[in-house]
Design a protein around this motif. Structure first.
Motif, PDB file in Angstrom:
ATOM      1  N   ALA A  10      65.132 -18.593  11.870  1.00  0.00           N
ATOM      2  CA  ALA A  10      66.199 -18.624  12.742  1.00  0.00           C
ATOM      3  C   ALA A  10      66.206 -20.354  13.201  1.00  0.00           C
ATOM      4  N   CYS A  11      65.236 -20.927  12.850  1.00  0.00           N
ATOM      5  CA  CYS A  11      64.961 -22.399  13.226  1.00  0.00           C
ATOM      6  C   CYS A  11      65.414 -23.163  11.834  1.00  0.00           C
ATOM      7  N   GLY A  12      65.833 -22.721  11.019  1.00  0.00           N
ATOM      8  CA  GLY A  12      66.158 -23.556   9.728  1.00  0.00           C
ATOM      9  C   GLY A  12      65.081 -23.819   9.050  1.00  0.00           C
ATOM     10  N   GLY A  13      63.855 -23.291   9.278  1.00  0.00           N
ATOM     11  CA  GLY A  13      62.577 -23.418   8.491  1.00  0.00           C
ATOM     12  C   GLY A  13      61.733 -24.425   9.185  1.00  0.00           C
ATOM     13  N   ASP A  14      62.121 -24.821  10.648  1.00  0.00           N
ATOM     14  CA  ASP A  14      61.120 -25.524  11.348  1.00  0.00           C
ATOM     15  C   ASP A  14      60.505 -24.800  12.318  1.00  0.00           C
ATOM     16  N   ILE A  15      59.360 -24.087  12.428  1.00  0.00           N
ATOM     17  CA  ILE A  15      58.793 -23.610  13.157  1.00  0.00           C
ATOM     18  C   ILE A  15      58.516 -24.458  14.776  1.00  0.00           C
ATOM     19  N   ASP A  16      58.318 -25.611  14.447  1.00  0.00           N
ATOM     20  CA  ASP A  16      58.162 -26.361  15.598  1.00  0.00           C
ATOM     21  C   ASP A  16      59.305 -26.468  16.497  1.00  0.00           C
ATOM     22  N   LYS A  17      60.343 -25.876  16.376  1.00  0.00           N
ATOM     23  CA  LYS A  17      61.517 -25.727  17.236  1.00  0.00           C
ATOM     24  C   LYS A  17      61.361 -24.450  18.233  1.00  0.00           C
ATOM     25  N   LEU A  18      60.213 -23.741  17.765  1.00  0.00           N
ATOM     26  CA  LEU A  18      59.776 -22.690  18.787  1.00  0.00           C
ATOM     27  C   LEU A  18      59.434 -23.302  20.154  1.00  0.00           C
ATOM     28  N   VAL A  19      60.063 -22.802  21.265  1.00  0.00           N
ATOM     29  CA  VAL A  19      59.729 -23.350  22.543  1.00  0.00           C
ATOM     30  C   VAL A  19      58.687 -22.426  23.369  1.00  0.00           C
ATOM     31  N   ARG A  20      59.189 -21.046  23.255  1.00  0.00           N
ATOM     32  CA  ARG A  20      58.007 -19.958  23.856  1.00  0.00           C
ATOM     33  C   ARG A  20      58.487 -18.771  23.311  1.00  0.00           C
ATOM     34  N   VAL A  21      57.651 -17.839  23.473  1.00  0.00           N
ATOM     35  CA  VAL A  21      57.561 -16.300  23.363  1.00  0.00           C
ATOM     36  C   VAL A  21      58.187 -15.683  24.672  1.00  0.00           C
ATOM     37  N   ILE A  22      59.150 -14.989  24.780  1.00  0.00           N
ATOM     38  CA  ILE A  22      59.427 -14.581  26.021  1.00  0.00           C
ATOM     39  C   ILE A  22      58.979 -13.244  26.168  1.00  0.00           C
ATOM     40  N   LYS A  23      59.504 -12.272  25.174  1.00  0.00           N
ATOM     41  CA  LYS A  23      59.048 -10.795  25.555  1.00  0.00           C
ATOM     42  C   LYS A  23      58.710 -10.159  24.197  1.00  0.00           C
ATOM     43  N   LEU A  24      57.832  -9.443  24.127  1.00  0.00           N
ATOM     44  CA  LEU A  24      57.535  -8.511  23.120  1.00  0.00           C
ATOM     45  C   LEU A  24      57.587  -6.947  23.382  1.00  0.00           C
ATOM     46  N   THR A  25      58.196  -6.215  22.699  1.00  0.00           N
ATOM     47  CA  THR A  25      58.020  -4.598  22.656  1.00  0.00           C
ATOM     48  C   THR A  25      57.411  -4.199  21.498  1.00  0.00           C
ATOM     49  N   GLY A  26      56.115  -3.681  21.777  1.00  0.00           N
ATOM     50  CA  GLY A  26      55.292  -2.938  20.811  1.00  0.00           C
ATOM     51  C   GLY A  26      55.490  -1.375  20.826  1.00  0.00           C
ATOM     52  N   PHE A  27      55.389  -1.205  19.505  1.00  0.00           N
ATOM     53  CA  PHE A  27      55.552   0.398  19.210  1.00  0.00           C
ATOM     54  C   PHE A  27      54.263   0.697  18.282  1.00  0.00           C
ATOM     55  N   VAL A  28      53.555   1.903  18.815  1.00  0.00           N
ATOM     56  CA  VAL A  28      52.373   2.159  18.173  1.00  0.00           C
ATOM     57  C   VAL A  28      52.393   3.559  17.671  1.00  0.00           C
ATOM     58  N   ASN A  29      52.364   3.825  16.513  1.00  0.00           N
ATOM     59  CA  ASN A  29      52.132   5.076  15.951  1.00  0.00           C
ATOM     60  C   ASN A  29      51.058   5.775  16.174  1.00  0.00           C
ATOM     61  N   SER A  30      51.055   6.767  17.274  1.00  0.00           N
ATOM     62  CA  SER A  30      49.816   7.146  17.723  1.00  0.00           C
ATOM     63  C   SER A  30      49.907   8.847  18.245  1.00  0.00           C
ATOM     64  N   THR A  31      48.679   9.367  18.460  1.00  0.00           N
ATOM     65  CA  THR A  31      48.708  10.836  18.707  1.00  0.00           C
ATOM     66  C   THR A  31      49.196  10.852  20.057  1.00  0.00           C
ATOM     67  N   ALA A  32      49.404  12.155  20.465  1.00  0.00           N
ATOM     68  CA  ALA A  32      50.107  12.363  21.749  1.00  0.00           C
ATOM     69  C   ALA A  32      48.913  11.901  23.014  1.00  0.00           C
ATOM     70  N   ASP A  33      47.687  12.124  22.870  1.00  0.00           N
ATOM     71  CA  ASP A  33      46.650  12.081  23.697  1.00  0.00           C
ATOM     72  C   ASP A  33      46.079  10.583  23.468  1.00  0.00           C
TER      73      ASP A  33
END
Length: 151
Positions: free
Chosen positions: A78-101
């Motif tokens: 998204a930064c045209g190949g330049d990771i140093d244009k990343l300013v910050r991480v705002i939010k993550l949403t993580g999904f975990v394949n897991s058992t009901a318990d």
């Protein structure tokens, strides 16, 4: 230290950003915000399994770390190949394949959160959700989507 140099010092090489697997785009940029589609636990091979059944928290956290690396690969694209244009991480949403318990979803997603803070310092600190899923695409253990600020 630049982000690229920090990743190198950690022994992390960002892969090419994975192409979408269906009718969606891997990221959308709106101004200086990038919304990255869910990245699955896949490096050289799929990391599959169900937490609470055939996978422990440490293995799940390692899978989440891989998701974070894939997220950064999309941000780099998204930064045209330049990771140093990343300013910050705002939010993550993580999904975990897991058992009901299974109730340690936050500890699994810590694998991504801890890596991002290690790699980015304070710019890696973010808000987050960690939820259970009865199954995930291709049987992967973890999928994470993210929102990032870039220059």
């Amino acid at each position: 230290m630049s982000i690229a140099a920090k990743l190198e010092s950690l022994g992390v090489t960002l892969p090419d950003a994975p192409a979408p697997a269906a009718n969606y785009v891997p990221f959308v940029r709106v101004g200086n915000i990038v919304y990255v589609s869910g990245q699955i636990s896949k490096d050289d091979a799929l990391i599959t399994g169900k937490l609470g059944a055939d996978m422990d928290v440490a293995a799940g956290a390692a899978a989440a770390r891989v998701c974070a690396i894939n997220l950064l690969a999309q941000v780099k694209a998204a930064c045209g190949g330049d990771i140093d244009k990343l300013v910050r991480v705002i939010k993550l949403t993580g999904f975990v394949n897991s058992t009901a318990d299974f109730t340690d979803q936050p500890q699994v997603i810590n694998g991504a959160s801890d890596f991002l803070v290690e790699a980015l310092g304070d710019a890696g600190r973010h808000s987050r959700s960690a939820v259970s899923a009865a199954s995930l695409p291709l049987g992967v253990a973890v999928e994470i989507e993210g929102i990032f600020e870039i220059q």
